[in-house]
Write an enzyme that holds these catalytic residues in place. Structure first.
Site, mmCIF file in Angstrom:
data_model
loop_
_atom_site.group_PDB
_atom_site.id
_atom_site.type_symbol
_atom_site.label_atom_id
_atom_site.label_comp_id
_atom_site.label_asym_id
_atom_site.label_seq_id
_atom_site.Cartn_x
_atom_site.Cartn_y
_atom_site.Cartn_z
ATOM 1 N N GLY A 128 0.825 -1.217 0.000
ATOM 2 C CA GLY A 128 0.000 0.000 0.000
ATOM 3 C C GLY A 128 0.849 1.253 0.000
ATOM 4 C CG PHE B 270 -2.082 9.982 4.053
ATOM 5 C CD1 PHE B 270 -1.262 11.095 3.937
ATOM 6 C CD2 PHE B 270 -2.709 9.741 5.270
ATOM 7 C CE1 PHE B 270 -1.069 11.950 5.019
ATOM 8 C CE2 PHE B 270 -2.532 10.579 6.354
ATOM 9 C CZ PHE B 270 -1.701 11.684 6.225
ATOM 10 C CG ASP C 54 -0.553 0.911 -3.783
ATOM 11 O OD1 ASP C 54 -0.400 1.561 -2.745
ATOM 12 O OD2 ASP C 54 -1.650 0.885 -4.411
ATOM 13 C CG ASP D 122 -5.419 -7.345 -4.549
ATOM 14 O OD1 ASP D 122 -5.268 -7.076 -3.347
ATOM 15 O OD2 ASP D 122 -6.521 -7.663 -5.059
ATOM 16 C CB THR E 194 -7.217 1.840 12.971
ATOM 17 O OG1 THR E 194 -8.081 2.833 13.500
ATOM 18 C CG2 THR E 194 -8.040 0.579 12.725
ATOM 19 C CG ASP E 195 -7.784 5.182 17.229
ATOM 20 O OD1 ASP E 195 -8.368 4.998 16.143
ATOM 21 O OD2 ASP E 195 -7.574 6.323 17.695
ATOM 22 C CD GLU E 196 -12.055 4.281 12.816
ATOM 23 O OE1 GLU E 196 -11.685 5.254 12.181
ATOM 24 O OE2 GLU E 196 -13.087 3.649 12.547
ATOM 25 C CE LYS F 144 -5.972 -2.019 9.463
ATOM 26 N NZ LYS F 144 -4.867 -2.451 8.573
ATOM 27 N N PRO G 281 -19.108 19.579 5.055
ATOM 28 C CG PRO G 281 -18.996 17.480 3.996
ATOM 29 C CD PRO G 281 -18.298 18.793 4.090
ATOM 30 C CG ASN H 235 -15.191 15.537 14.227
ATOM 31 O OD1 ASN H 235 -14.015 15.202 14.368
ATOM 32 N ND2 ASN H 235 -16.187 14.671 14.113
ATOM 33 N N GLY I 177 -23.701 4.670 12.961
ATOM 34 C CA GLY I 177 -22.803 4.014 13.929
ATOM 35 C C GLY I 177 -21.601 4.863 14.305
HETATM 36 O O1 DAU Z 1 -8.663 6.490 14.265
HETATM 37 C C1 DAU Z 1 -7.935 6.126 13.135
HETATM 38 C C2 DAU Z 1 -8.832 6.155 11.946
HETATM 39 O O2 DAU Z 1 -9.058 7.487 11.587
HETATM 40 C C3 DAU Z 1 -8.301 5.373 10.774
HETATM 41 O O3 DAU Z 1 -8.205 4.028 11.116
HETATM 42 C C4 DAU Z 1 -9.229 5.513 9.571
HETATM 43 O O4 DAU Z 1 -8.689 4.860 8.471
HETATM 44 C C5 DAU Z 1 -9.420 6.966 9.261
HETATM 45 O O5 DAU Z 1 -10.325 7.106 8.187
HETATM 46 C C6 DAU Z 1 -9.902 7.718 10.487
HETATM 47 O O6 DAU Z 1 -11.268 7.378 10.774
HETATM 48 P P1 DAU Z 1 -12.326 8.507 11.130
HETATM 49 O O7 DAU Z 1 -13.669 8.011 10.805
HETATM 50 O O8 DAU Z 1 -12.085 9.046 12.485
HETATM 51 O O9 DAU Z 1 -11.818 9.626 10.058
HETATM 52 P P2 DAU Z 1 -12.632 10.623 9.122
HETATM 53 O O10 DAU Z 1 -11.636 11.605 8.593
HETATM 54 O O11 DAU Z 1 -13.495 9.919 8.153
HETATM 55 O O12 DAU Z 1 -13.566 11.373 10.155
HETATM 56 C C7 DAU Z 1 -13.050 12.082 11.260
HETATM 57 C C8 DAU Z 1 -14.220 12.646 12.027
HETATM 58 O O13 DAU Z 1 -14.825 13.667 11.231
HETATM 59 C C9 DAU Z 1 -15.303 11.638 12.311
HETATM 60 O O14 DAU Z 1 -15.862 11.893 13.587
HETATM 61 C C10 DAU Z 1 -16.345 11.888 11.233
HETATM 62 C C11 DAU Z 1 -16.197 13.366 10.956
HETATM 63 N N1 DAU Z 1 -16.470 13.776 9.562
HETATM 64 C C12 DAU Z 1 -15.802 13.138 8.567
HETATM 65 C C13 DAU Z 1 -16.026 13.456 7.239
HETATM 66 C C14 DAU Z 1 -15.301 12.731 6.132
HETATM 67 C C15 DAU Z 1 -17.361 14.811 9.294
HETATM 68 O O15 DAU Z 1 -17.946 15.427 10.200
HETATM 69 N N2 DAU Z 1 -17.607 15.122 7.975
HETATM 70 C C16 DAU Z 1 -16.988 14.488 6.934
HETATM 71 O O16 DAU Z 1 -17.263 14.808 5.767
#
Ligand code: DAU
Length: 332
Positions: free
Chosen positions: A7, A11, A33, A59, A125-127, A153, A204, A248, A274
């Site tokens: 990969g 990023f 990749d 892949d 990831t912490d997720e 994951k 958004p 956020n 979720g």
């Molecule tokens: O914690 C590590 C994780 O962080 C990684 O494992 C994931 O690959 C990575 O995508 C990220 O997950 P999140 O869901 O936290 O990241 P994301 O940037 O999608 O969203 C960050 C926060 O912002 C989340 O609470 C959702 C919110 N968000 C996201 C997007 C894309 C918004 O409010 N609006 C948006 O358009």
């Protein structure tokens, strides 16, 4: 040392490859990749001609491909960055997540066993731990993934654990908090919001914007992986965090302020299904070993905003779809 980075056109991995080639002029890096929508060879344009770097399109979910690379390349270390990572995409279509994050990881682990690889680092990831109201996740906190992404994951990480216990393989598992920095695909919160604002669009914000994430600058994450590559204990699990937690809405306001824009550019939208409330990891174990985050959040986020302002050659074709068309033609 010859490192297989899977990969590598993504990023975090592309930042890691750049850092590694610069820091260790005698190391070789093979980048395997698949070039999905998120894999972008423009991320590594500046090192394309480096004699210690080689790109292979392939892949990790294709076992024959993985085995071919292993047979041909004499790999010492595998760092598995290859993953489908975007939560919203996993909600719409989990299929690719299971293929790459589960089957792909399984194929690499089998290769570690068969080809007697010296070290394997799982980027995760912490997720996988789910959401936490107070306190922080420790390395041995239980897995409670809430999205198809985090479940995929978690499944890959459990396979890693089982290969440590069953086959005594030289594996290190890492769980990181959220990254930000240059070359992040503009679907994630920070690059999406910066580039939308530069393009005069709204941002958004999901729900009430009060969800909390812990943020680490991508180069600090690269430093952590470099550190574990050389000093990490095999068979161990490490959390990687910065300790910097932000809602956020705070991130959104900071970006707006930096760009001289007001709250009217925020578009409140329906919440993510979720949607995890908060992630935070306890990275004491890694810090005790000698690593700590170095980049200051305020400086690094400003640097990141400037990078997107100065590098629209990189993100504009992605947002317009032009990049995908070009690479589909070139690599199909
Ligand atoms: O914690 C590590 C994780 O962080 C990684 O494992 C994931 O690959 C990575 O995508 C990220 O997950 P999140 O869901 O936290 O990241 P994301 O940037 O999608 O969203 C960050 C926060 O912002 C989340 O609470 C959702 C919110 N968000 C996201 C997007 C894309 C918004 O409010 N609006 C948006 O358009």
């Amino acid at each position: 040392m010859k490192i297989l980075v899977t990969g590598g056109a993504g990023f975090a991995a592309s930042n890691f490859i750049r850092q590694t080639l610069k820091k260790y002029p005698d190391y070789k890096v093979i980048n395997l990749d698949k070039l999905t929508y998120a894999g972008n060879l423009n991320n590594l344009k500046d090192i394309e001609g480096n004699a210690n770097y080689k790109f292979i399109k392939g892949d990790i979910a294709d076992k024959r491909m993985v085995d071919k690379v292993m047979r041909n390349e004499n790999i010492d270390v595998i760092i598995n960055y290859a993953a489908e990572t975007h939560v919203d995409r996993s909600i719409l279509d989990p299929d690719a997540f299971i293929r790459t994050d589960v089957i792909g990881t399984y194929n690499l682990l089998e290769a570690v066993k068969e080809f007697k690889i010296g070290k394997y680092i799982q980027i995760s990831t912490d997720e996988v731990f789910g959401s936490i109201k107070r306190g922080k996740f420790k390395e041995d906190s239980s897995f409670k993934p809430n999205s198809p992404y985090s479940a995929s994951k978690a499944s890959g990480d459990l396979l890693c654990r089982s290969y440590i216990k069953t086959y005594d393989l030289p594996i290190i598992i890492t769980h990181s908090c959220n990254f930000y920095g240059p070359y992040q695909y503009p679907e994630k919160l920070i690059p999406l919001f910066i580039t939308n604002l530069i393009e005069n669009k709204k941002v958004p914000l999901y729900g009430d914007g009060k969800n909390v994430r812990e943020w680490i600058y991508v180069l600090d994450h690269c430093r952590a992986i470099d550190f574990l590559l050389h000093k990490g204990k095999l068979g161990e699990v490490y959390n990687i965090g910065s300790g910097v937690e932000k809602k956020n809405i705070e991130i959104t306001k900071l970006i707006l302020k930096e760009l001289g824009l007001g709250d009217e550019r925020i578009k409140k939208v329906k919440d993510r299904a979720g949607h995890d409330w908060r992630y935070a990891v306890d990275s004491t174990k890694l810090r005790k070993l000698g690593w700590s985050a170095e980049y200051d959040f305020d400086d690094a986020i400003r640097e990141t905003i400037r990078w997107y302002q100065n590098n629209d050659w990189w993100w504009k074709p992605i947002k317009s779809g032009e990049y995908l068309e070009y690479y589909k033609k070139q690599y199909k």
